[in-house]
Design an enzyme around this catalytic site. Sequence first.
Site, PDB file in Angstrom:
ATOM      1  N   CYS A 201      -3.419 -29.649 -16.473  1.00  0.00           N
ATOM      2  CA  CYS A 201      -4.471 -28.735 -16.812  1.00  0.00           C
ATOM      3  C   CYS A 201      -5.646 -29.299 -17.590  1.00  0.00           C
ATOM      4  CB  CYS A 201      -3.775 -27.654 -17.642  1.00  0.00           C
ATOM      5  SG  CYS A 201      -4.955 -26.013 -17.875  1.00  0.00           S
ATOM      6  N   ILE A 202      -6.110 -28.842 -18.531  1.00  0.00           N
ATOM      7  CA  ILE A 202      -7.264 -29.300 -19.253  1.00  0.00           C
ATOM      8  C   ILE A 202      -6.994 -30.787 -19.870  1.00  0.00           C
ATOM      9  CG2 ILE A 202      -6.588 -28.643 -21.619  1.00  0.00           C
ATOM     10  CD1 ILE A 202      -9.740 -28.213 -22.022  1.00  0.00           C
TER      11      ILE A 202
END
Length: 600
Positions: free
Chosen positions: A332-333
């Site tokens: 994800c991030i």
Amino acid sequence: MTDSSEKKASAPDPVEISQAMTHIAERSQRLVMDFLEHQDPHALGLSDPLNIGKAFMDMTSKMMADPGKIMKAQMDLWQAYMTLWQTTASRMMGATAQPVAATEHGDRRFKDAAWNENVVFDYIKQSYLLTAEWMQRTVHEVEGLDDKTRRKVDFYTKQFADAVAPSNFVMTNPEVLRETIESGGENLLKGLENLLEDLERGKGKLSIKMVDEDAFKIGENVATTPGKVVFQNDLMQLIQYSPTTETVHRRPLLIVPPWINKFYILDLREKNSFIRWAVGQGITVFIVSWVNPDAELAAKSFEDYMMEGPLAALDAIEQATGEREINAIGYCIGGTLMASTLAYMTAKKDDRIKSITFFTTMVDFTEAGELSVFIDEAQLGALEDRMNKDGYLDGRAMATTFNMLRANDLIWSFVVNNYLMGKEPFPFDLLYWNSDSTRMPAAMHSFYLRRMYQENKLVEPGGITLCGVPIDLTTVKLPTFMLSTREDHIAPWKSTYAATQLYKGPVKFVLAMSGHIAGVVNPPTDKPKYGYWTKSGRAPKDPEKWLAGATAHEGSWWPEWKAWLDKHGGGQVPARVPGDGKLKALEDAPGSYVAVKAGD
């Protein structure tokens, strides 16, 4: 004797309902008064922090400009109602009839037998489904709206439609009515107590309890893979896991998880722990456990996360193992950070990372999905004002945003279970993790939302600069494994797929079933729950073209990834024990950073 299925489908007695509701009203008045006596009078105030008023005003003005279209939409709805009335009348007379409106696959709001078998509740259900679909379609078809306004109007129209579902109200939910009669209203009284407790825990704002938090404890029955913290700084602890095989890949594996949530999503229980499984495959696994920041870390930037996160971890891994080369995963991030880090390292001629895996990672935010609803100048300005005041974004605010993306599953199902049925939530490891929110430092989060989500600068060569280095993702030439999930509401798979056209090395794209979490945490089992798709050769530009030519596979994608990683493992060496190298063990895994709660 009436069988159980007939009992479930029968309509409740109105007299019994009236008596139960009177009893509840008398007893609940005292509970509410006791609650209000010790509340801040300003705590329950209402506002419009999401700034949706203007979007709906724009939509209304555009809609009113075409009265003919409004009339046609109303006639369509009326005709659908007429058809429904006819089929309902037929059922009342004993005939069978096909439903006019049917629930979508996976919609669990209407799972009780009475929604289908009882004519009255079937009519209520179908009336709602017709109206909700009509309302959303009519709003979506309004012409003249810009893309951002249309996206916002569509999103909040669906939120409204979900909120007014008959399953969310006592008098139109057969399961709740049955429970109310059988318990003499005790379910609603217990539900009111649950509601007041949630309001008190949220200090006047509703904080819905999603899980029995007493059923789990970090390090005891979640995040239990053995290992040691071997390094730490202001932003992270680095965990090295204990080997379970005699030999391991020469190149260690560094996992960089998102800091929007805690790392143990990859180490929930023994049966579904990706970390425990990877260790068992003969891999020396390191993972970053991010700090849960407070106001003292308000100035920490995206650059700091890069320097004190993966780059600091690379130095520490070399000290711990003596190995300079590694493989890496970004989730994800954490994957967005790793993509930026790789471009930075390329510019610095740093080649320590030999392969990269991305889990559900966006770097091109052109089509950022439903989260983009929350990214506009007005909302960002209000968010920055709040973060600048506190020094961070409260993790519960971020959790609410994510929960809204799946409101029926993550909001309204708990409203029914906790407040209407009066039950306690179930002990579910995934929901325990979901409720264990983290805070965001003000400087980092503002940079991320503005430069990436709002301005989409990461995808532009030189669009952002980190530590004086212009970032160009097209310079990344590593072997790359990209995992996306088809039902991802946070990182839509077609958006993540865009990165296949950026990286210049060999890219293997894999699409898993399910969503942002369940599609990733999908261990190999005897009874596979989800499958995945693969396709050989270079990925075409069009994601739909990729999917049309892809091969479907049953079971977990984990062995597919392991077979790919084996090609980049660098051979075999004796297993490494945490603390045996130049870095001594600081404490047992999962460490102390992960134990800090957002409310601490």
